[in-house]
Motif scaffolding. Structure first.
Motif, PDB file in Angstrom:
ATOM      1  N   ASN A  39       0.878  -1.163   0.000  1.00 51.65           N
ATOM      2  CA  ASN A  39       0.000   0.000   0.000  1.00 51.65           C
ATOM      3  C   ASN A  39       0.922   1.221   0.000  1.00 51.65           C
ATOM      4  N   LEU A  40       1.270   1.672  -1.180  1.00 49.33           N
ATOM      5  CA  LEU A  40       2.287   2.714  -1.335  1.00 49.33           C
ATOM      6  C   LEU A  40       1.854   4.056  -0.741  1.00 49.33           C
ATOM      7  N   LYS A  41       0.571   4.290  -0.620  1.00 49.48           N
ATOM      8  CA  LYS A  41       0.102   5.549  -0.038  1.00 49.48           C
ATOM      9  C   LYS A  41       0.338   5.600   1.464  1.00 49.48           C
ATOM     10  N   LYS A  42       0.413   4.424   2.115  1.00 52.08           N
ATOM     11  CA  LYS A  42       0.669   4.372   3.560  1.00 52.08           C
ATOM     12  C   LYS A  42       2.156   4.364   3.871  1.00 52.08           C
ATOM     13  N   GLY A  43       2.987   4.094   2.900  1.00 48.54           N
ATOM     14  CA  GLY A  43       4.428   4.039   3.127  1.00 48.54           C
ATOM     15  C   GLY A  43       4.931   2.610   3.238  1.00 48.54           C
ATOM     16  N   LEU A  65      11.595   0.912  -3.697  1.00 43.06           N
ATOM     17  CA  LEU A  65      11.800   1.030  -5.139  1.00 43.06           C
ATOM     18  C   LEU A  65      10.472   1.400  -5.807  1.00 43.06           C
ATOM     19  N   CYS A  66       9.383   0.758  -5.366  1.00 42.11           N
ATOM     20  CA  CYS A  66       8.057   1.050  -5.919  1.00 42.11           C
ATOM     21  C   CYS A  66       7.639   2.491  -5.645  1.00 42.11           C
ATOM     22  N   VAL A  67       7.905   2.970  -4.438  1.00 43.66           N
ATOM     23  CA  VAL A  67       7.563   4.354  -4.080  1.00 43.66           C
ATOM     24  C   VAL A  67       8.330   5.324  -4.973  1.00 43.66           C
ATOM     25  N   GLN A  68       9.610   5.074  -5.182  1.00 40.54           N
ATOM     26  CA  GLN A  68      10.410   5.952  -6.038  1.00 40.54           C
ATOM     27  C   GLN A  68       9.879   5.949  -7.469  1.00 40.54           C
TER      28      GLN A  68
END
Length: 96
Positions: A39-43, A65-68
């Motif tokens: 869940n990339l929005k939560k970190g 890596l996904c967040v970047q």
């Protein structure tokens, strides 16, 4: 019964073993990060499970890596799991 359990565990381990991209491959495609697992929005969690991106940047884990990729609108893939042989200065990690 014991043999069946052992065989099933070995099959499970074999099937779930992550593939590794050849770091010297000419196409440099790497493997796609499993960004749907996070869940990339939560970190991301603070677990050090390093991956080397196809941009030769060391990421502390696959989620980062996904967040970047999301923040930069890029598609950096996983070159290999573990440390980069020659990390980019951008990764902030140098081997001594």
């Amino acid at each position: 019964m014991k043999e069946t359990c052992v065989v099933l565990l070995l099959c499970l381990a074999f099937c779930s073993y992550p593939g590794h991209a050849d770091p010297d491959s000419a196409d440099g495609t790497g493997t796609e990060a499993a960004c749907g697992n996070y869940n990339l929005k939560k970190g991301c969690v603070r677990i050090f499970d390093p991956v080397c991106g196809t941009d030769n940047v060391l990421y502390n884990n696959e989620c980062l890596l996904c967040v970047q990729n999301l923040q930069r609108n890029t598609n950096v893939r996983i070159k290999k799991r573990g440390m980069c042989q020659e990390p980019s200065p951008r990764s902030g990690f140098t081997e001594n």
